[in-house]
Design an enzyme around this catalytic site. Structure first.
Site, PDB file in Angstrom:
ATOM      1  N   TYR A 182      60.660   0.025  20.060  1.00  0.00           N
ATOM      2  CA  TYR A 182      61.721   0.893  19.323  1.00  0.00           C
ATOM      3  C   TYR A 182      63.062  -0.387  19.061  1.00  0.00           C
ATOM      4  O   TYR A 182      63.890   0.230  19.197  1.00  0.00           O
ATOM      5  CB  TYR A 182      61.722   1.843  19.258  1.00  0.00           C
ATOM      6  CG  TYR A 182      61.405   3.161  19.137  1.00  0.00           C
ATOM      7  CD1 TYR A 182      59.776   2.406  18.239  1.00  0.00           C
ATOM      8  CD2 TYR A 182      61.189   4.541  18.991  1.00  0.00           C
ATOM      9  CE1 TYR A 182      58.320   3.654  18.139  1.00  0.00           C
ATOM     10  CE2 TYR A 182      59.966   5.542  18.397  1.00  0.00           C
ATOM     11  CZ  TYR A 182      59.012   4.737  17.927  1.00  0.00           C
ATOM     12  OH  TYR A 182      57.685   5.440  17.092  1.00  0.00           O
ATOM     13  N   LYS A 221      48.178   2.801  27.994  1.00  0.00           N
ATOM     14  CA  LYS A 221      47.253   1.652  27.369  1.00  0.00           C
ATOM     15  C   LYS A 221      47.128   0.802  28.073  1.00  0.00           C
ATOM     16  O   LYS A 221      46.804  -0.066  27.673  1.00  0.00           O
ATOM     17  CB  LYS A 221      47.352   1.862  25.939  1.00  0.00           C
ATOM     18  CG  LYS A 221      46.218   1.201  24.769  1.00  0.00           C
ATOM     19  CD  LYS A 221      45.029   1.866  24.252  1.00  0.00           C
ATOM     20  CE  LYS A 221      43.990   1.277  23.894  1.00  0.00           C
ATOM     21  NZ  LYS A 221      42.703   2.504  23.592  1.00  0.00           N
ATOM     22  N   ASP A 240      44.434   7.302  23.648  1.00  0.00           N
ATOM     23  CA  ASP A 240      43.891   7.933  22.108  1.00  0.00           C
ATOM     24  C   ASP A 240      43.485   8.035  23.069  1.00  0.00           C
ATOM     25  O   ASP A 240      42.639   9.674  22.187  1.00  0.00           O
ATOM     26  CB  ASP A 240      42.132   6.232  21.691  1.00  0.00           C
ATOM     27  CG  ASP A 240      42.760   5.594  23.217  1.00  0.00           C
ATOM     28  OD1 ASP A 240      42.863   4.959  24.130  1.00  0.00           O
ATOM     29  OD2 ASP A 240      41.714   4.356  23.078  1.00  0.00           O
ATOM     30  N   ASP A 298      56.713   9.344  20.875  1.00  0.00           N
ATOM     31  CA  ASP A 298      56.565  10.027  19.947  1.00  0.00           C
ATOM     32  C   ASP A 298      55.174  10.453  18.642  1.00  0.00           C
ATOM     33  O   ASP A 298      55.647  11.218  18.392  1.00  0.00           O
ATOM     34  CB  ASP A 298      57.083   8.303  18.821  1.00  0.00           C
ATOM     35  CG  ASP A 298      58.348   8.860  17.411  1.00  0.00           C
ATOM     36  OD1 ASP A 298      57.851  10.166  17.255  1.00  0.00           O
ATOM     37  OD2 ASP A 298      59.201   7.988  16.658  1.00  0.00           O
ATOM     38  N   ASP A 338      54.435  14.831  18.328  1.00  0.00           N
ATOM     39  CA  ASP A 338      53.627  15.052  16.552  1.00  0.00           C
ATOM     40  C   ASP A 338      52.493  15.888  17.016  1.00  0.00           C
ATOM     41  O   ASP A 338      52.687  16.687  16.628  1.00  0.00           O
ATOM     42  CB  ASP A 338      54.141  13.740  15.270  1.00  0.00           C
ATOM     43  CG  ASP A 338      55.184  14.398  14.997  1.00  0.00           C
ATOM     44  OD1 ASP A 338      56.759  14.291  14.931  1.00  0.00           O
ATOM     45  OD2 ASP A 338      54.987  14.093  13.848  1.00  0.00           O
TER      46      ASP A 338
HETATM   47  C1  LIG Z   1      62.951   8.222  13.139  1.00  0.00           C
HETATM   48  C2  LIG Z   1      62.699   7.482  14.808  1.00  0.00           C
HETATM   49  C3  LIG Z   1      63.129   7.169  15.633  1.00  0.00           C
HETATM   50  C4  LIG Z   1      62.066   9.093  15.296  1.00  0.00           C
HETATM   51  C5  LIG Z   1      61.026   9.616  15.760  1.00  0.00           C
HETATM   52  O1  LIG Z   1      60.135  10.183  15.105  1.00  0.00           O
HETATM   53  C6  LIG Z   1      61.471  10.914  16.595  1.00  0.00           C
HETATM   54  O2  LIG Z   1      61.943  10.440  17.754  1.00  0.00           O
HETATM   55  O3  LIG Z   1      60.391  11.618  16.486  1.00  0.00           O
HETATM   56 MG   LIG Z   2      58.932  11.034  15.919  1.00  0.00          MG
END
Ligand SMILES: CC(C)CC(=O)C(=O)O
Ligand SMILES: [Mg+2]
Ligand SMILES: NC(=O)C1=CN([C@@H]2O[C@H](COP(=O)(O)OP(=O)(O)OC[C@H]3O[C@@H](n4cnc5c(N)ncnc54)[C@H](O)[C@@H]3O)[C@@H](O)[C@H]2O)C=CC1
Length: 349
Positions: free
Chosen positions: A138, A189, A222, A246, A250
């Site tokens: 990033y 990984k 994975d 990240d 989710d």
């Molecule tokens: C837009 C990303 C840098 C942010 C993101 O998806 C996150 O931090 O979960």
């Molecule tokens: Mg995110």
């Protein structure tokens, strides 16, 4: 009841559902802080798509320096379909995380009693992802050649420094040490990303010698996605890099009640700059402005904020108000404000 304390809070509502959920989070924070002799002196920053369209600015350095002088930051979400992808995410959100050295991106996941999970039998899910927040792919280390031609080459090179990896790994071990199960899983990984992956693995192995009580595990990312779905109860503390963290958070949100419940803290553990608290989710343009967003993730982010500032009772009160609200959810639709009002009322006691 603690003595009267005042904290300064920078508020960046941002884009899409960001301002909607932030308003509710502040409602709850105000309701709780009144009970604990705490005042948050707020400054709102008009940053995001509207500002960019009006001025071309994402986060001017002068405003960054103002924000830096606060005790903490509450952020809603950043990103808008009318702005080229990456402009606000990099120029505003990542600029804040990098400039304020938020090297620990803390993302707890637990299944609240009575909350639905898409998993048939998730078991006791209560883990925390310690995602590195200032390095990895990033950092913007890359470029593109011959853009738009069939010969285009694009690179996005992940940066992992011994310094950066060690400090976040140490933080993760310390968190594991403070938790009852005392287990740490490195997710990477390293069968393919051998340069970065081996640095992470060597670092974990070295720091582990200082934490003999911690059980250490390793999973390729994975495989980690398999176990997050089939056996999430196996996880306690996960430490991982910026990109993997990240993605898996989710997924962690999805298995533990949904993205509307997932809170996070961008922590500067050395306290050289304010830490920033925000929901894991983004600006959700598909539901923005419709009062459909669940503000619980933003509200729980204020619990992490309070905890970080040492306001443990206030943090617990917010958690308790959210837990009680979740327990009584019937599935009937409520607006963003209705959820915020209900949790604020409980939090006020
Ligand atoms: C837009 C990303 C840098 C942010 C993101 O998806 C996150 O931090 O979960
Ligand atoms: Mg995110
Ligand atoms: N920390 C941040 O500010 C983040 C910003 N983004 C940005 O947000 C924008 C949208 O990104 P997406 O990939 O669509 O991710 P997203 O997290 O905004 O939305 C994904 C899905 O989850 C739903 N959702 C998200 N939050 C919700 C909530 N509180 N209640 C109910 N449903 C919710 C959305 O409606 C959508 O269907 C992009 O510009 C992206 O770059 C994405 C993630 C984090």
């Amino acid at each position: 009841m603690s003595t009267q304390q005042t904290f300064t809070l920078a508020v960046v509502g941002g884009d899409g559902i960001g301002p909607e959920v932030t308003v509710e989070a502040l409602k709850v924070l105000d309701a709780v802080s009144a009970n604990y002799g705490v005042t948050f002196q707020r400054t709102e920053y008009d940053l995001g798509a509207k500002r960019w369209h009006a001025t071309g600015e994402t986060l001017p350095d002068a405003e960054l320096e103002e924000i830096r002088r606060h005790d903490a930051i509450l952020l809603g979400a950043v990103g808008d379909p009318t702005v080229p992808s990456g402009v606000l995410e990099r120029g505003l959100l990542l600029k804040l995380r990098f400039a304020l050295d938020h090297y620990v991106n803390l993302r707890p996941s637990k299944i609240y009693p009575s909350v639905g999970s898409p998993l048939a039998n998730p078991g006791e899910v209560d883990f925390v992802v310690v995602r590195e927040g200032t390095e990895g792919p990033y950092v913007g280390n890359g470029g593109a050649l011959r853009v738009g031609t069939p010969a285009e080459i694009a690179t996005e090179v992940s940066v992992n420094t011994a310094y950066g990896v060690e400090r976040v790994v140490r933080d993760a071990f310390a968190r594991a040490q403070a938790r009852p199960r005392k287990k740490l899983t490195l997710v990477h990984k390293n069968n393919v990303l051998v340069h970065a992956g081996h640095l992470w693995k060597r670092t974990v192995d070295a720091v582990a010698t200082e934490f003999p009580e911690i059980t250490v595990d390793y999973l390729h990312v994975d495989a980690a996605t398999i176990f997050l779905v089939t056996d999430p109860a196996r996880f306690d503390v996960i430490v991982t890099d910026n990109l993997f963290g990240d993605i898996i958070t989710d997924l962690a949100a999805a298995i533990s009640g949904g993205i509307g419940l997932a809170a996070s803290g961008n922590i500067n553990p050395d306290k050289t700059a304010p830490s920033m608290f925000e929901p894991v989710h983004g600006s959700a343009p598909d539901i923005a402005g419709q009062q459909k967003a669940d503000p619980t993730a933003a509200i729980l982010s204020t619990a992490l904020l309070c905890d970080h500032l040492g306001l443990t009772e206030a943090a617990a009160a917010i958690e308790a108000a959210v837990t009680a609200d979740i327990e009584e959810r019937t599935g009937a639709a409520r607006t963003t404000a209705e959820i915020g009002d209900a949790i604020a009322k409980r939090a006020a006691g």
